[in-house]
Design a protein around this motif. Structure first.
Motif, short mmCIF file in Angstrom:
data_model
loop_
_atom_site.label_atom_id
_atom_site.label_comp_id
_atom_site.label_asym_id
_atom_site.label_seq_id
_atom_site.Cartn_x
_atom_site.Cartn_y
_atom_site.Cartn_z
N LEU A 1 -8.87 6.29 -6.30
CA LEU A 1 -9.35 5.27 -5.38
C LEU A 1 -8.99 3.87 -5.87
O LEU A 1 -8.49 3.03 -5.10
N ILE A 2 -9.24 3.61 -7.15
CA ILE A 2 -8.91 2.29 -7.73
C ILE A 2 -7.42 2.02 -7.61
O ILE A 2 -6.99 0.93 -7.23
N GLY A 3 -6.61 3.02 -7.93
CA GLY A 3 -5.16 2.86 -7.84
C GLY A 3 -4.71 2.57 -6.42
O GLY A 3 -3.85 1.69 -6.20
N PHE A 4 -5.27 3.27 -5.45
CA PHE A 4 -4.90 3.07 -4.05
C PHE A 4 -5.27 1.67 -3.58
O PHE A 4 -4.47 0.99 -2.94
N VAL A 5 -6.48 1.23 -3.92
CA VAL A 5 -6.94 -0.10 -3.50
C VAL A 5 -6.09 -1.20 -4.13
O VAL A 5 -5.69 -2.17 -3.47
N ILE A 6 -5.77 -1.05 -5.41
CA ILE A 6 -4.94 -2.06 -6.09
C ILE A 6 -3.55 -2.13 -5.46
O ILE A 6 -3.03 -3.22 -5.19
N ALA A 7 -2.95 -0.97 -5.21
CA ALA A 7 -1.61 -0.94 -4.64
C ALA A 7 -1.56 -1.59 -3.27
O ALA A 7 -0.63 -2.35 -2.95
N ARG A 8 -2.58 -1.33 -2.44
CA ARG A 8 -2.62 -1.93 -1.11
C ARG A 8 -2.91 -3.42 -1.18
O ARG A 8 -2.36 -4.20 -0.41
N THR A 9 -3.80 -3.80 -2.08
CA THR A 9 -4.15 -5.22 -2.23
C THR A 9 -2.95 -6.05 -2.67
O THR A 9 -2.73 -7.17 -2.19
N LEU A 10 -2.14 -5.50 -3.57
CA LEU A 10 -0.97 -6.21 -4.09
C LEU A 10 0.27 -5.99 -3.23
O LEU A 10 1.34 -6.52 -3.55
N SER A 11 0.12 -5.20 -2.14
CA SER A 11 1.23 -4.92 -1.23
C SER A 11 2.46 -4.36 -1.96
O SER A 11 3.59 -4.81 -1.75
N LEU A 12 2.21 -3.39 -2.82
CA LEU A 12 3.31 -2.76 -3.55
C LEU A 12 4.18 -1.94 -2.60
O LEU A 12 3.71 -1.48 -1.55
N SER A 13 5.41 -1.73 -2.96
CA SER A 13 6.32 -0.91 -2.15
C SER A 13 5.79 0.53 -2.09
O SER A 13 4.99 0.94 -2.93
N PRO A 14 6.23 1.32 -1.10
CA PRO A 14 5.78 2.71 -1.01
C PRO A 14 6.04 3.50 -2.29
O PRO A 14 5.21 4.32 -2.69
#
Length: 304
Positions: A77-90
């Motif tokens: 969950l933490i990883g998913f939220v961070i990735a979406r918040t930082l707009s990381l590539s797929p």
């Protein structure tokens, strides 16, 4: 001598990563060897365990259940939220989430010891999360990013069985049956594991040289946040659930320190080399942060 070499893991990882970025051609020919190399690390983990180590599951089920649940509930969950918040590539999002869906890392046992945590609990938590990873890691990866990128659950399950479960089980079996005969060589396995993981990190850095240069800061921030939030939430929630200070320290370390080598191997096989980058960076960072956390806690008395 071997213990000193092992304790300097972050230094070796940084040095070899620098060499890999400057001279990637040295390490690129070995990219297909990553699953085998990780299997060697997992075998080494198994060689430090025996069947009686798992008796703690029955003696203190509350701590084991809480630690295992937090491991697989928080980090994905933490990883998913961070990735979406930082707009990381797929690809990078897949790597960060996959990292969060992996079991606890073996380095956590050493950090737990240095932090005056519960080493027996740490070993059991690492072992239990590893043994159920062949189900939890593919399932959680699919649940979080299955709509964003194709996730081969069956292929990932088979990979974990081959890379993790079989080598660990083989190591436990050999250690259980031939315990007295391998005492003289058992102490060398942590050093072999460190050398192997450092080499894996260097391969990933060589494969991702351009990505590291172009998106370096963003992915480093993601990795640091992932680790620190895992450490803090694992500790804090354990205390809120009534566990004592020693148990909470242990679970905080277990939650925050992932089997990043496994995420690297799975990313390379089932996603892309870019998706393996978060795991490679995490391998370096979580040992650095873990050392600082251990030093901080070691200076403070254990209280209920």
């Amino acid at each position: 001598m071997l213990q000193r070499f092992t304790s300097l893991f972050p230094i070796w990882a940084i040095v070899l990563s620098g060499i890999a970025l400057l001279y990637p051609g040295i390490f690129l020919p070995y990219k297909d060897a990553i699953p085998f190399l990780l299997g060697l690390v997992m075998f080494g983990m198994g060689m430090t365990l025996a069947l009686e180590d798992f008796l703690l599951v029955f003696k203190r089920p509350k701590a084991v259940v809480i630690g295992t649940v937090l491991q697989y509930a928080l980090m994905p969950l933490i990883g998913f939220v961070i990735a979406r918040t930082l707009s990381l590539s797929p690809e990078l999002t897949a790597g960060v989430v996959l990292l969060g869906c992996c079991p606890g890392g073996t380095a956590s046992n050493v950090i737990c010891y240095l932090a005056k945590g519960d080493v027996a609990l740490s070993i059991v938590l690492t072992s239990v999360s590893t043994l159920i990873s062949f189900i939890m890691t593919p399932l959680l990866t699919w649940l979080y990013i299955g709509q964003m990128i194709d996730v081969d659950m069956h292929g990932m399950l088979v990979s974990i069985l081959q890379i993790v479960i079989v080598p660990v089980a083989l190591g436990i079996g050999i250690n259980t049956v031939f315990a007295s005969r391998i005492d003289t060589v058992r102490h060398s396995f942590p050093a072999i594991s460190v050398l192997t993981i450092v080499f894996i990190i260097a391969i990933i850095m060589a494969l991702n040289r351009e990505t590291v240069i172009s998106a370096g800061i963003l992915i480093v921030v993601a990795v640091i946040l992932h680790n620190l939030l895992g450490l803090a939430s694992g500790y804090g929630l354990s205390r809120l659930m009534g566990l004592n200070e020693m148990e909470a320290r242990t679970i905080g370390i277990e939650v925050g320190m992932q089997n990043s080598g496994l995420s690297v191997a799975l990313a390379i096989k089932h996603f892309t080399a870019v998706a393996a980058l978060p795991g490679a960076l995490f391998s370096i960072w979580h040992n650095i942060s873990g050392s600082f956390v251990a030093s901080y806690w070691a200076e403070r008395n254990i209280s209920e």
